[in-house]
Design an enzyme around this catalytic site. Sequence first.
Site, PDB file in Angstrom:
ATOM      1  N   HIS A 362       0.884  -1.115  -0.009  1.00 50.29           N
ATOM      2  CA  HIS A 362      -0.092  -0.106   0.056  1.00 50.29           C
ATOM      3  C   HIS A 362       0.994   1.403  -0.100  1.00 50.29           C
ATOM      4  O   HIS A 362       0.833   2.199  -1.053  1.00 50.29           O
ATOM      5  CB  HIS A 362      -0.965   0.066   1.270  1.00 50.29           C
ATOM      6  CG  HIS A 362      -1.791   1.135   1.322  1.00 50.29           C
ATOM      7  ND1 HIS A 362      -2.963   1.344   1.045  1.00 50.29           N
ATOM      8  CD2 HIS A 362      -1.235   2.414   1.945  1.00 50.29           C
ATOM      9  CE1 HIS A 362      -3.337   2.539   1.405  1.00 50.29           C
ATOM     10  NE2 HIS A 362      -2.263   3.456   1.784  1.00 50.29           N
ATOM     11  N   GLU A 363       1.784   1.415   1.117  1.00 50.34           N
ATOM     12  CA  GLU A 363       2.693   2.448   1.068  1.00 50.34           C
ATOM     13  C   GLU A 363       3.253   2.758  -0.052  1.00 50.34           C
ATOM     14  O   GLU A 363       3.636   3.998  -0.542  1.00 50.34           O
ATOM     15  CB  GLU A 363       3.234   2.452   2.454  1.00 50.34           C
ATOM     16  CG  GLU A 363       2.618   2.363   3.747  1.00 50.34           C
ATOM     17  CD  GLU A 363       1.548   3.453   3.869  1.00 50.34           C
ATOM     18  OE1 GLU A 363       1.645   4.527   3.505  1.00 50.34           O
ATOM     19  OE2 GLU A 363       0.764   3.407   4.785  1.00 50.34           O
ATOM     20  N   HIS A 366       1.977   4.403  -2.990  1.00 45.18           N
ATOM     21  CA  HIS A 366       1.873   5.851  -3.219  1.00 45.18           C
ATOM     22  C   HIS A 366       3.027   6.750  -3.822  1.00 45.18           C
ATOM     23  O   HIS A 366       2.912   7.621  -4.573  1.00 45.18           O
ATOM     24  CB  HIS A 366       1.849   6.304  -1.522  1.00 45.18           C
ATOM     25  CG  HIS A 366       0.631   6.450  -0.858  1.00 45.18           C
ATOM     26  ND1 HIS A 366      -0.637   7.090  -1.209  1.00 45.18           N
ATOM     27  CD2 HIS A 366       0.242   5.850   0.136  1.00 45.18           C
ATOM     28  CE1 HIS A 366      -1.645   6.729  -0.521  1.00 45.18           C
ATOM     29  NE2 HIS A 366      -1.177   5.898   0.274  1.00 45.18           N
ATOM     30  N   GLU A 386      -5.942   6.656  -2.238  1.00 42.57           N
ATOM     31  CA  GLU A 386      -5.672   5.850  -1.223  1.00 42.57           C
ATOM     32  C   GLU A 386      -6.378   4.452  -1.945  1.00 42.57           C
ATOM     33  O   GLU A 386      -5.719   3.402  -1.454  1.00 42.57           O
ATOM     34  CB  GLU A 386      -6.761   6.231  -0.269  1.00 42.57           C
ATOM     35  CG  GLU A 386      -6.020   7.150   0.864  1.00 42.57           C
ATOM     36  CD  GLU A 386      -5.022   6.358   1.622  1.00 42.57           C
ATOM     37  OE1 GLU A 386      -5.226   5.055   2.188  1.00 42.57           O
ATOM     38  OE2 GLU A 386      -3.807   6.768   1.435  1.00 42.57           O
ATOM     39  N   HIS A 450      -9.374   8.256   3.217  1.00 48.97           N
ATOM     40  CA  HIS A 450      -9.242   6.820   3.587  1.00 48.97           C
ATOM     41  C   HIS A 450     -10.976   6.242   3.651  1.00 48.97           C
ATOM     42  O   HIS A 450     -11.114   4.866   3.269  1.00 48.97           O
ATOM     43  CB  HIS A 450      -8.678   6.624   4.730  1.00 48.97           C
ATOM     44  CG  HIS A 450      -7.517   7.172   4.971  1.00 48.97           C
ATOM     45  ND1 HIS A 450      -6.965   8.175   5.750  1.00 48.97           N
ATOM     46  CD2 HIS A 450      -6.371   6.606   4.549  1.00 48.97           C
ATOM     47  CE1 HIS A 450      -5.807   8.258   5.576  1.00 48.97           C
ATOM     48  NE2 HIS A 450      -5.296   7.396   4.891  1.00 48.97           N
TER      49      HIS A 450
END
Length: 548
Positions: A362-363, A366, A386, A450
């Site tokens: 996920h991170e 970004h 997100e 989110h």
Amino acid sequence: MKRKLTVGAALSATLILASAIQVSAGTAQAAPVTASSKGSTLRSAELKSLAQSYAPAVAQAAGLGASEALVAKDAVLDANGAKHLRFERTFAGLPVVGGDLVAHLNPAGKVKSVDKAAEATIALPTLTPAVPAEKAAKQATGAVQATVGVTIDEDESPMKEVTGSSEPKLVIWATTGTPRLAYETVVEGVRESGIPSAQKLVTDAATGEVLSTHEQYLAAAASGTGKGVFVGSVPLTTNSASGTFQLKDPSRGNMYTTTLANKTSGNGTLLTDTDNVWGTGLVSSSQSAAVDAQFGAAATWDFYKNSFGRLGIRNDGVGAYSRVHYGRNYVNAFWSDTCFCMTYGDGASNTHPLTELDVAGHEMTHGVTANTAGLNYSGESGGLNEATSDIFGTMVEFSANLAADKGDYLIGELININGDGTPLRYMDKPSKDGGSADAWSSGVGSLDVHYSSGPANHFFYLLSEGSGAKTVNGVSYNSPTSNGSTLTGIGRDKAAAIWYRALTVYWTSTTNYAGARTGTLKAAADLYGTGSAEYNAVAATWSGVNVN
């Protein structure tokens, strides 16, 4: 840009990470193009042969001389049939360093333009070197022994010992200045630190002058094993140096993991080990969270490479690094564009690290978004930002296929931030988290990003799996639609391919849900054809989350 909870790349009780989808390279039944930011990058013998067939026309368009020839290296084919053909150049049969070029052809095969690495005309008076090959080898070795050269890592020590060199190869140097005859030599040795190195030098064949020096590798890959808090027992590719092992992966852009030892600044200290067996699976071992982080970075690299041909977050072959043990009782994880790194806290009481696999995916996604569409982190575009991290973070989890952390459509289900064993987000019915939207409405953009990611996450689940009750990897789901329709999924692979192409080709920083629908339809048309089952499924699924 540093992303934490406040800007949405972090993980917390209100932050929701990755969503599940499995993508395998070549799975998508694309029409003229596969899922790629610029088209289909294909390196097969057939594609090289195709590119080579255009070499004479490209050479003429590029204004090359009679002694020059082109050798196909790569081909990118756009959905509309346009071609982007990459060639290396030779002169009188000798490789031209700096002679590479890319030709852009329209769908009919006509050369529209050519981008050259160097514009200089090659016209050499002789191809006979004044410096014999044996002397050139000695000159190259001497240059390296004098520590001439560029290291991959700025902090590496000079070479202390030369262990051998290749036979000098005649080339044409055209990268800078007037093209000239030169030698290309690879000198191998060992640095003061004990790490092996290989310098590729180009020297003038008339004078011995060093024209270029570049380090080809500065690492000796080793096969280690690790036991992480979440990933369980996994293989690790590490770096062997001076009788020890570094948690650094030469095969994936030299990505590495450091420990901040509960500090909140600095790059941290690179983790090392004497036996190449890392972690115990328990948080009491400082290496266990590092195993999770290093494996997560590798799994993310592999997912993007195997699925889309993307080499790293920036698609430049450079691996990001990871920092573990950030601060004290820090219940978060975040990606920073500034340091090009991932950072993980140790959670409550420093005993609940945030190093779950879908968190890593996920991170780091970004970072991919920042280097492609650059979706603004507010409003509807923020929700899409997100959701993109949720989608591909879960794809990383599915593609890794670990027994200890099976792929699912639950976000951050193992880190237990809520304290009751529930995940942060649910892709099949986002509203189950108490804040996310299941479908689009005019006010969705005013939600925290989110929560405004909900319609996109729901879209992705429905497109992958379809509506209604089902069980995937032992997890039960029951996904409704906002319009009461019944949907059949097209599979995670195809859904991810469509989302990636939309992200990298069609979306911009301000794309909203309506724009996301348009972009994914264009992507589906590129990959599978307008009016295909996949195209129609994308349209129907957006309607199923009230994006019409």
